[in-house]
Design a protein around this motif. Sequence first.
Motif, PDB file in Angstrom:
ATOM      1  N   UNK A 105       0.829  -1.198   0.000  1.00 22.75           N
ATOM      2  CA  UNK A 105       0.000   0.000   0.000  1.00 22.75           C
ATOM      3  C   UNK A 105       0.868   1.253   0.000  1.00 22.75           C
ATOM      4  N   UNK A 106       0.306   2.351  -0.408  1.00 23.69           N
ATOM      5  CA  UNK A 106       0.988   3.629  -0.231  1.00 23.69           C
ATOM      6  C   UNK A 106       0.986   3.936   1.252  1.00 23.69           C
ATOM      7  N   UNK A 107       1.838   4.832   1.738  1.00 21.90           N
ATOM      8  CA  UNK A 107       1.911   5.066   3.167  1.00 21.90           C
ATOM      9  C   UNK A 107       0.646   5.707   3.736  1.00 21.90           C
ATOM     10  N   UNK A 108      -0.102   6.406   2.930  1.00 29.09           N
ATOM     11  CA  UNK A 108      -1.227   7.131   3.504  1.00 29.09           C
ATOM     12  C   UNK A 108      -2.587   6.485   3.278  1.00 29.09           C
ATOM     13  N   UNK A 109      -2.868   6.051   2.085  1.00 28.79           N
ATOM     14  CA  UNK A 109      -4.179   5.445   1.891  1.00 28.79           C
ATOM     15  C   UNK A 109      -4.137   4.529   0.683  1.00 28.79           C
ATOM     16  N   UNK A 110      -5.154   3.690   0.591  1.00 30.07           N
ATOM     17  CA  UNK A 110      -5.259   2.806  -0.563  1.00 30.07           C
ATOM     18  C   UNK A 110      -5.655   3.653  -1.771  1.00 30.07           C
ATOM     19  N   UNK A 111      -5.345   3.184  -2.980  1.00 24.45           N
ATOM     20  CA  UNK A 111      -5.700   3.984  -4.154  1.00 24.45           C
ATOM     21  C   UNK A 111      -7.204   4.250  -4.223  1.00 24.45           C
ATOM     22  N   UNK A 112      -8.020   3.216  -3.909  1.00 19.68           N
ATOM     23  CA  UNK A 112      -9.460   3.496  -3.866  1.00 19.68           C
ATOM     24  C   UNK A 112      -9.855   3.407  -2.400  1.00 19.68           C
ATOM     25  N   UNK A 113     -10.072   4.506  -1.755  1.00 20.62           N
ATOM     26  CA  UNK A 113     -10.316   4.436  -0.307  1.00 20.62           C
ATOM     27  C   UNK A 113     -11.666   3.794   0.018  1.00 20.62           C
ATOM     28  N   UNK A 114     -11.776   3.302   1.223  1.00 20.70           N
ATOM     29  CA  UNK A 114     -13.039   2.756   1.705  1.00 20.70           C
ATOM     30  C   UNK A 114     -13.972   3.942   1.954  1.00 20.70           C
ATOM     31  N   UNK A 115     -15.210   3.918   1.433  1.00 18.12           N
ATOM     32  CA  UNK A 115     -16.092   5.065   1.686  1.00 18.12           C
ATOM     33  C   UNK A 115     -16.381   5.235   3.178  1.00 18.12           C
ATOM     34  N   UNK A 116     -16.270   6.442   3.661  1.00 22.17           N
ATOM     35  CA  UNK A 116     -16.509   6.704   5.084  1.00 22.17           C
ATOM     36  C   UNK A 116     -15.249   6.599   5.924  1.00 22.17           C
ATOM     37  N   UNK A 117     -14.103   6.324   5.276  1.00 19.51           N
ATOM     38  CA  UNK A 117     -12.851   6.211   6.049  1.00 19.51           C
ATOM     39  C   UNK A 117     -12.019   7.468   5.834  1.00 19.51           C
ATOM     40  N   UNK A 118     -11.530   8.019   6.935  1.00 18.72           N
ATOM     41  CA  UNK A 118     -10.663   9.197   6.843  1.00 18.72           C
ATOM     42  C   UNK A 118      -9.411   8.889   7.646  1.00 18.72           C
ATOM     43  N   UNK A 119      -8.232   9.107   7.039  1.00 14.79           N
ATOM     44  CA  UNK A 119      -6.988   8.925   7.789  1.00 14.79           C
ATOM     45  C   UNK A 119      -6.297  10.279   7.902  1.00 14.79           C
ATOM     46  N   UNK A 120      -6.006  10.692   9.134  1.00 17.99           N
ATOM     47  CA  UNK A 120      -5.246  11.923   9.351  1.00 17.99           C
ATOM     48  C   UNK A 120      -3.852  11.473   9.758  1.00 17.99           C
ATOM     49  N   UNK A 121      -2.885  11.449   8.802  1.00 18.59           N
ATOM     50  CA  UNK A 121      -1.601  10.788   9.067  1.00 18.59           C
ATOM     51  C   UNK A 121      -0.783  11.454  10.161  1.00 18.59           C
ATOM     52  N   UNK A 122      -0.893  12.773  10.308  1.00 14.35           N
ATOM     53  CA  UNK A 122      -0.072  13.444  11.331  1.00 14.35           C
ATOM     54  C   UNK A 122      -0.970  14.113  12.361  1.00 14.35           C
ATOM     55  N   UNK A 267       2.405   5.760  13.036  1.00  9.87           N
ATOM     56  CA  UNK A 267       2.286   6.244  14.413  1.00  9.87           C
ATOM     57  C   UNK A 267       1.927   7.722  14.406  1.00  9.87           C
ATOM     58  N   UNK A 268       1.077   8.111  15.349  1.00  6.80           N
ATOM     59  CA  UNK A 268       0.659   9.514  15.421  1.00  6.80           C
ATOM     60  C   UNK A 268      -0.542   9.814  14.540  1.00  6.80           C
ATOM     61  N   UNK A 269      -1.045   8.776  13.782  1.00  9.14           N
ATOM     62  CA  UNK A 269      -2.180   9.034  12.890  1.00  9.14           C
ATOM     63  C   UNK A 269      -3.490   8.817  13.631  1.00  9.14           C
ATOM     64  N   UNK A 270      -4.561   9.389  13.053  1.00  6.56           N
ATOM     65  CA  UNK A 270      -5.906   9.113  13.564  1.00  6.56           C
ATOM     66  C   UNK A 270      -6.718   8.532  12.420  1.00  6.56           C
ATOM     67  N   UNK A 271      -7.400   7.453  12.716  1.00  6.20           N
ATOM     68  CA  UNK A 271      -8.266   6.794  11.733  1.00  6.20           C
ATOM     69  C   UNK A 271      -9.699   7.074  12.149  1.00  6.20           C
ATOM     70  N   UNK A 272     -10.518   7.571  11.221  1.00  8.47           N
ATOM     71  CA  UNK A 272     -11.918   7.882  11.550  1.00  8.47           C
ATOM     72  C   UNK A 272     -12.804   7.008  10.663  1.00  8.47           C
ATOM     73  N   UNK A 273     -13.668   6.224  11.273  1.00  7.20           N
ATOM     74  CA  UNK A 273     -14.567   5.344  10.508  1.00  7.20           C
ATOM     75  C   UNK A 273     -16.006   5.781  10.717  1.00  7.20           C
ATOM     76  N   UNK A 274     -16.678   6.105   9.609  1.00  6.23           N
ATOM     77  CA  UNK A 274     -18.110   6.434   9.684  1.00  6.23           C
ATOM     78  C   UNK A 274     -18.798   5.732   8.526  1.00  6.23           C
ATOM     79  N   UNK A 275     -20.115   5.767   8.504  1.00 10.38           N
ATOM     80  CA  UNK A 275     -20.916   5.262   7.372  1.00 10.38           C
ATOM     81  C   UNK A 275     -20.506   3.861   6.963  1.00 10.38           C
ATOM     82  N   UNK A 276     -20.308   3.642   5.645  1.00  2.48           N
ATOM     83  CA  UNK A 276     -19.984   2.281   5.177  1.00  2.48           C
ATOM     84  C   UNK A 276     -18.723   1.722   5.839  1.00  2.48           C
ATOM     85  N   UNK A 277     -17.704   2.567   6.071  1.00  2.00           N
ATOM     86  CA  UNK A 277     -16.467   2.059   6.682  1.00  2.00           C
ATOM     87  C   UNK A 277     -16.740   1.564   8.107  1.00  2.00           C
TER      88      UNK A 277
END
Length: 574
Positions: A105-122, A267-277
């Motif tokens: 995977x890329x370091x930040x997100x998959x090429x097609x992200x999961x709907x409802x998923x937000x990654x705040x890497x820093x 490390x230090x990231x926040x993963x936010x899951x809403x809706x379909x994710x």
Amino acid sequence: MKPSALPAGEARFLTVEGFDHSRRAHVWSLLLAFLAAGPPGPAPPLEVFFPRDRPYVYLHSPSPALLKALGAHLLSLPAGTLLPNFPLRVSPSYPAAKVPAPPLPGPESTPEPVPGLLLLPSFLRPSAASRLLTELLTSPDWGPPQRRKSGGVLRRKVVHYGYTFDYETSDILRDGERHPLPPPVPAGGAVGELFDRVRSEDFGPGAGVRGGVNQVTVNDYPPGTGIGHHVDTRDAFDGCLVSVSLGSGVVMEFRKGEERKYLWLPPGSALVLTGPARYEWSHGIVSRKTDAVGGSQVARGRRLSVTFRTVISPPPEGRALPAELEFVRDFYDSVARQWHHTRGVRGVLWPSVMGFLGGLGEGSLVADCGCGDGKYLAAATHFGHYVVGSDVSMELLKMTLTGAKGPDPIQQEYDKGPFSKHPEVVGGDCLRLPLQTGRFDGAVCIAVLHHLSSEERRIGVLRELCRIVRVGGLVYVQAWALEQDEGSKRVFDSQDVMVPFKVQRKYLEGDGEGGVVGGEGGMEEEGGGFRFDRYCHVYREGELQELCGRVGGIEVQDGGWEAGNWWVRIKRVN
Ligand SMILES: O=C(O)CCC(=O)C(=O)O
Ligand SMILES: [Fe+2]
């Protein structure tokens, strides 16, 4: 629903359903006939295991070819071979596949992200992350290992703040009397600061500000460990989860059906899951020593995650009102024997219920919520369904075990079979059904909703029924109507009424088995017998539809009046 062929692959076990345990001998003869018809010479070994009192059998053989041929043969047998109307169902189990290495995977997100998923890497600066990590590692709050549902203990260590999550029941422990309360969410310190920040931060569309967050779970994963795939318990937590990673990064896997997505959580990231994710995709971390990140394999170190969730408070209507306890629950417990005699034994089945059950695909899993003495269990099995009944009155449930012995031919057929001796029934309140979310193809709730004494509670029951059926599943609800026809012995002059029920003395005292069971709610001696009153709210035209309009995620497909009752058919649409 019935597969016409086994899926490809080398099965190790076959599970065969579609008979009951009185037909074991027939199962044996089917198996022996199959082996005898095989090629000459010794047949490969076949182990046959009948779990006690269960209507299925496990077949095991070291020869995948034998299992494949046997599975195909069993599937080719016509419905009704072992039990009237029942097709045999064959489900293969495959050896656990080796876990494929995730794509890089890329370091930040998959090429097609999961709907409802937000990654705040820093999300956290490195200095804040390391202060938080130190505080957690030296915290006195780590408890003993947690037991899991499947037995054994979790390999990762866990601390809960605010509410304890119980991994044995996959639910929150809410009762502070029976369970020690977990520590409150720390005020101050690095954990408290992070908690305040998560509660005030706007995580964007779908998540918003997480002001209501009231539960924190800290997981400490030794290097190489993970967490099994799961969707965080729907009934315990609301629609947004926020998880902050500390220490080592890790690849988290997301699954929906056959689809897989992999996401590196630095490390230090926040993963936010809403809706379909949050609801449609499961998440998990595969146990492995390394992760593929940005083209190379990175060794996994110790990782801590801090997950913030909002516990859904139990509905205020969750507790029965005194009128319902005395004039509904106690009523049914008290009159169960005569009730059964005048209802189940008479075997009157409403055409609209039969139409509903007959319209579900054969082999559907059906819940009868408030099944009483089980009058409709026979009807559901008659249509080839699997049925689970539930009722709050244990005395009525006991009547399902005696068999109704009614004049109805469907009932009589059922009474002859062993299902009537082993019905799948469970005690439970229809506001908190002990049945799994999204599991059933259909649910019926007959003559129950008129016993709920507030609008919130009526809507609560409708929500529960829709919760247990899958998206696309159907719910049939029927309740007494205010509008009775001319010939009816009932005339209701108001919507909230007490309806008397006469019980003959013999059903209460008679043969020594009787006696007044349960409570004696609302009993009056009257004319050589006893009169019991039950509380009912009878529905006016359109009222059921109005309540359904307040449930959300459903569509009323049809409705009508039948023999003094209103009914609706509802579809769960999301
Ligand atoms: O470790 C994580 O980031 C996720 C933990 C998790 O999924 C959970 O506790 O439900
Ligand atoms: Fe989770």
